[in-house]
Write a protein that holds these residues in place. Structure first.
Motif, PDB file in Angstrom:
ATOM      1  N   ILE A 176      33.308  55.898  41.349  1.00 41.15           N
ATOM      2  CA  ILE A 176      34.693  54.588  41.130  1.00 41.15           C
ATOM      3  C   ILE A 176      35.430  55.208  39.756  1.00 41.15           C
ATOM      4  O   ILE A 176      36.818  55.074  40.163  1.00 41.15           O
ATOM      5  CB  ILE A 176      34.303  53.397  41.671  1.00 41.15           C
ATOM      6  CG1 ILE A 176      33.254  53.629  42.672  1.00 41.15           C
ATOM      7  CG2 ILE A 176      35.672  52.455  41.289  1.00 41.15           C
ATOM      8  CD1 ILE A 176      32.740  51.812  42.918  1.00 41.15           C
ATOM      9  N   LEU A 190      36.412  51.417  49.572  1.00 38.77           N
ATOM     10  CA  LEU A 190      35.090  51.460  49.697  1.00 38.77           C
ATOM     11  C   LEU A 190      33.694  51.166  50.583  1.00 38.77           C
ATOM     12  O   LEU A 190      32.351  50.954  50.544  1.00 38.77           O
ATOM     13  CB  LEU A 190      35.239  50.414  49.068  1.00 38.77           C
ATOM     14  CG  LEU A 190      34.037  48.758  48.594  1.00 38.77           C
ATOM     15  CD1 LEU A 190      33.553  49.367  47.161  1.00 38.77           C
ATOM     16  CD2 LEU A 190      34.580  47.232  48.125  1.00 38.77           C
ATOM     17  N   LEU A 343      36.844  39.085  49.258  1.00 38.81           N
ATOM     18  CA  LEU A 343      38.199  39.516  49.004  1.00 38.81           C
ATOM     19  C   LEU A 343      39.206  39.140  49.879  1.00 38.81           C
ATOM     20  O   LEU A 343      40.260  39.110  49.600  1.00 38.81           O
ATOM     21  CB  LEU A 343      38.336  41.569  48.841  1.00 38.81           C
ATOM     22  CG  LEU A 343      37.342  42.109  48.222  1.00 38.81           C
ATOM     23  CD1 LEU A 343      37.683  44.132  48.126  1.00 38.81           C
ATOM     24  CD2 LEU A 343      37.405  41.747  47.232  1.00 38.81           C
ATOM     25  N   TYR A 493      34.129  45.882  37.753  1.00 37.41           N
ATOM     26  CA  TYR A 493      35.847  46.605  38.753  1.00 37.41           C
ATOM     27  C   TYR A 493      36.251  44.761  39.330  1.00 37.41           C
ATOM     28  O   TYR A 493      36.213  44.065  39.678  1.00 37.41           O
ATOM     29  CB  TYR A 493      35.930  47.407  39.951  1.00 37.41           C
ATOM     30  CG  TYR A 493      34.647  48.705  38.891  1.00 37.41           C
ATOM     31  CD1 TYR A 493      35.383  50.059  38.760  1.00 37.41           C
ATOM     32  CD2 TYR A 493      33.752  48.511  39.709  1.00 37.41           C
ATOM     33  CE1 TYR A 493      34.830  50.818  38.045  1.00 37.41           C
ATOM     34  CE2 TYR A 493      32.894  49.557  38.945  1.00 37.41           C
ATOM     35  CZ  TYR A 493      33.584  51.040  38.318  1.00 37.41           C
ATOM     36  OH  TYR A 493      32.505  51.942  38.093  1.00 37.41           O
ATOM     37  N   ARG A 494      37.728  45.390  39.389  1.00 40.33           N
ATOM     38  CA  ARG A 494      38.035  44.892  40.259  1.00 40.33           C
ATOM     39  C   ARG A 494      39.327  44.985  41.737  1.00 40.33           C
ATOM     40  O   ARG A 494      39.716  46.050  41.664  1.00 40.33           O
ATOM     41  CB  ARG A 494      40.015  43.538  39.296  1.00 40.33           C
ATOM     42  CG  ARG A 494      39.382  43.159  38.222  1.00 40.33           C
ATOM     43  CD  ARG A 494      39.059  42.265  38.638  1.00 40.33           C
ATOM     44  NE  ARG A 494      38.632  41.135  37.320  1.00 40.33           N
ATOM     45  CZ  ARG A 494      36.882  41.479  37.397  1.00 40.33           C
ATOM     46  NH1 ARG A 494      35.980  41.906  38.049  1.00 40.33           N
ATOM     47  NH2 ARG A 494      36.694  40.459  35.950  1.00 40.33           N
ATOM     48  N   PHE A 495      38.714  44.831  42.548  1.00 39.93           N
ATOM     49  CA  PHE A 495      39.103  44.913  43.733  1.00 39.93           C
ATOM     50  C   PHE A 495      40.920  44.360  44.571  1.00 39.93           C
ATOM     51  O   PHE A 495      40.513  42.954  44.031  1.00 39.93           O
ATOM     52  CB  PHE A 495      38.417  44.745  44.607  1.00 39.93           C
ATOM     53  CG  PHE A 495      37.068  45.639  44.208  1.00 39.93           C
ATOM     54  CD1 PHE A 495      36.588  47.477  44.540  1.00 39.93           C
ATOM     55  CD2 PHE A 495      35.683  44.634  43.266  1.00 39.93           C
ATOM     56  CE1 PHE A 495      35.623  47.809  43.614  1.00 39.93           C
ATOM     57  CE2 PHE A 495      34.916  45.885  43.391  1.00 39.93           C
ATOM     58  CZ  PHE A 495      34.524  47.448  43.873  1.00 39.93           C
ATOM     59  N   GLU A 496      41.171  45.179  45.039  1.00 40.51           N
ATOM     60  CA  GLU A 496      42.234  44.320  45.851  1.00 40.51           C
ATOM     61  C   GLU A 496      42.162  44.795  47.392  1.00 40.51           C
ATOM     62  O   GLU A 496      42.577  46.347  47.395  1.00 40.51           O
ATOM     63  CB  GLU A 496      43.689  44.538  45.618  1.00 40.51           C
ATOM     64  CG  GLU A 496      44.622  43.616  45.662  1.00 40.51           C
ATOM     65  CD  GLU A 496      46.093  43.979  45.416  1.00 40.51           C
ATOM     66  OE1 GLU A 496      46.900  44.033  45.757  1.00 40.51           O
ATOM     67  OE2 GLU A 496      45.862  44.271  44.093  1.00 40.51           O
ATOM     68  N   VAL A 519      39.885  49.536  49.690  1.00 37.54           N
ATOM     69  CA  VAL A 519      41.222  48.742  48.768  1.00 37.54           C
ATOM     70  C   VAL A 519      41.783  49.764  47.449  1.00 37.54           C
ATOM     71  O   VAL A 519      41.784  50.651  47.461  1.00 37.54           O
ATOM     72  CB  VAL A 519      39.049  48.500  47.831  1.00 37.54           C
ATOM     73  CG1 VAL A 519      38.647  46.878  48.734  1.00 37.54           C
ATOM     74  CG2 VAL A 519      39.060  49.446  47.414  1.00 37.54           C
ATOM     75  N   VAL A 521      41.510  49.354  43.435  1.00 37.29           N
ATOM     76  CA  VAL A 521      40.543  49.102  42.391  1.00 37.29           C
ATOM     77  C   VAL A 521      40.977  49.815  40.995  1.00 37.29           C
ATOM     78  O   VAL A 521      41.419  50.806  40.813  1.00 37.29           O
ATOM     79  CB  VAL A 521      39.174  49.629  43.150  1.00 37.29           C
ATOM     80  CG1 VAL A 521      39.257  51.828  43.127  1.00 37.29           C
ATOM     81  CG2 VAL A 521      38.408  49.500  42.015  1.00 37.29           C
TER      82      VAL A 521
END
Ligand code: HEM
Length: 524
Positions: A176, A190, A343, A493-496, A519, A521
């Motif tokens: 990642i 992901l 998410l 981590y920050r996922f969207e 996503v 990331v």
């Protein structure tokens, strides 16, 4: 003087005349006769059966074709939800099979000791010559094998394997990070990486070898695709198991290379490891794994050495190899469902991040590196999300089916004659409103936190790992790896979601194989 058969004094005998007429009729009207026979057989199946009182699709009442088509569509889990909404708690899904929606009925069906045994559906899963724990339909033989195989799957034994899982988590995190370093605005799949992770963990746990999916960031040798193709076959042909003798068990089958799993990467690796450790003894089993960690194959070999009669060499291979088939798509699918729901719901994501950040601040979980099982258990909201993910999207999409014992049995107030197949589908059972509340169709992890008593009651009716004597043998491993990797990813981590509002693609072969969890990331 010779007599022509059936002709006496120049006259045709009545028997011969009858044969002649019958043949003429058969030849002239064979199509009508065939169709009539099919209709009469179908009508007989539909109306002469004691199951005739149960509603369901017309096709299902007279043929197994409905099940075959539903399974082949990859949406059988959704079909079953619709069926029960339309027809009620007991639905006829084949001439000799009903599906039940009541979690209470499913509990009885799967209870150890109630003598509802596995159907021939399971016999289609390979290898037919040496069934493993999952495919063995003879209950007594299954019990013997499971006694040996249970030992390495206990939570204590799994904890010993934690270092394998930790190494694989490090590799996932590195991948990642590499992605972020290269093009952080690009979409990261992901879902695929969780799939690779689940496979690589199993390679390490079973054989002390990584399959290399994470390292290469791809489905090496199309191994995952090969397994999924094989599972699709098993799922569909399993609905009419007799067909397997004409297909995969037919000696000609091996000449269709794209259908055979014999040369698949995972099977090759399992065979190589077996070879490397033979002849089996205590030293070859454990020491050759490199750093003396006792992997699954080593434990199974030790089990075999203790009781070679009950647990043969073939069983060592079948159980270790079967673990990859049973444990990879299932664990990956569970993690994908978890991330998809977390998410997709901003409030859930906020709450889970808040819980994790507070736990880091208070020192309950470490600020860097991996978590232990016990540390992950201190995160109640995360645990609630995990349960909710396994409730709304259980990893097994096909029915779990059992045969009623010969004397017949009552399930939730309905009496079924011996030999009836009873099917239970987790996607249906977990939407039962009496058990899980009026909003059972919705994602709402809070339901697990409102009352301890209620949560315990709901837990009794969760079937994501099956139940009774066939309760999933690998659940400790699956839960351990999920509990280690999921909070680590959420913390670091920050996922969207790259496509908010887009459903995951889901194809139920036996497990629900999912894709599309893409996503954006970045590091936290
Ligand atoms: C989240 C991950 C998993 C889920 C949701 C899951 C689900 C299930 C379910 C529902 C069953 C019962 C099937 C039936 O009765 O028809 C089952 C059985 C089984 N599972 Fe799992 N499984 C998971 C992970 C694993 C892992 C990691 C392994 C092995 C390493 C494994 C090995 C098995 C075996 C051998 C059986 C057959 C048990 C028996 O019949 O006695 N599973 N699993």
């Amino acid at each position: 003087m010779g007599v022509v058969l059936g002709v006496k004094d120049g006259k045709v005998s009545p028997t011969r005349a009858l044969i002649g007429t019958t043949t003429t009729v058969l030849v002239s009207y064979w199509l009508y006769i065939l169709l009539s026979a099919i209709v009469i057989r179908a009508a007989y199946k539909r109306y002469a059966s004691p199951l005739r009182k149960y509603p369901g699709p017309f096709l299902a009442s007279c043929s197994r074709l409905w099940k075959v088509l539903s399974t082949a569509s990859g949406r059988t889990h959704l079909d079953h939800i619709e069926l029960h909404r339309k027809y009620g708690p007991v639905v006829r899904i084949a001439p000799n099979e009903v599906s039940v929606a009541s979690p209470e009925a499913a509990r009885t069906l799967l209870s150890a000791g109630k003598r509802f045994f596995k159907t021939p559906f399971y016999g289609v899963f390979p290898p037919p010559e040496n069934p493993d724990i999952f495919t063995e339909t003879r209950e007594d033989v299954h019990a013997q094998k499971k006694r040996v195989a249970n030992v390495p799957y206990s939570m204590a034994a799994m904890q010993q394997l934690s270092p394998f899982i930790d190494d694989t988590i490090e590799l996932l995190a590195r991948k990642i990070d590499e992605h972020i370093a290269q093009q952080h605005k690009w979409v990261f799949d992901l879902g695929d990486y969780l799939h690779y992770f689940a496979f690589d963990v199993l390679g390490e746990v079973a054989f002390s070898r990584s399959f290399g999916f994470l390292e290469q960031g791809r489905d090496v040798d199309n191994a995952i695709k090969t397994i999924d193709k094989s599972q699709t076959y098993n799922g569909i042909v399993g609905q009419v198991p007799e067909l397997d003798h004409l297909l995969r068990r037919n000696p000609l089958w091996q000449f269709i290379p794209w259908l055979s799993t014999k040369n698949a990467l995972i099977t090759r690796m399992a065979l190589e490891e077996m070879g490397r450790r033979q002849p089996f003894n205590k030293d070859t089993a454990v020491l050759q794994t490199g750093d003396a960690r006792q992997d699954l194959m080593a434990s199974l070999i030790l089990g075999h050495l203790k009781d070679p009669e009950r647990f043969g060499v073939g069983d060592v291979f079948a159980v270790a190899h079967g673990a990859i088939f049973a444990g990879s798509d299932s664990t990956a699918s569970t993690m994908q469902s978890f991330f998809y729901h977390v998410l997709s719901s901003p409030s859930t994501y906020q709450s889970i991040l808040h819980e994790i950040q507070s736990a880091v601040s208070s020192g309950t979980i470490p600020a860097t590196g991996n978590l232990t099982w016990n540390q992950a258990q201190t995160l109640p909201y995360l645990q609630a999300c995990l349960k909710e993910a396994m409730r709304v999207r259980p990893a097994v999409g096909l029915n779990i089916t059992r045969l009623v014992p010969p004397e017949g049995a009552e399930l939730d107030g309905h009496f079924f004659p011996g030999g009836t197949s009873i099917a239970a589908n987790g996607w249906v059972l977990h939407r039962d409103k009496v058990t899980f509340g009026k909003d059972a169709d919705e994602w709402r992890p809070e339901r697990w936190l409102e009352s301890e008593e209620e949560a315990r009651r709901m837990e009794r009716y969760m079937f994501q790992f099956g139940g009774g004597s066939h309760l999933c043998i690998g659940r400790n491993l699956a839960l351990l790896e999920i509990n280690k990797v999921v909070p680590r990813l959420l913390r670091d981590y920050r996922f969207e979601l790259a496509h908010p509002g887009r459903e995951l693609k889901a194809n139920a072969s036996f497990f629900v194989v999912q894709s599309g969890l893409e996503v954006f990331v970045r590091r936290a």
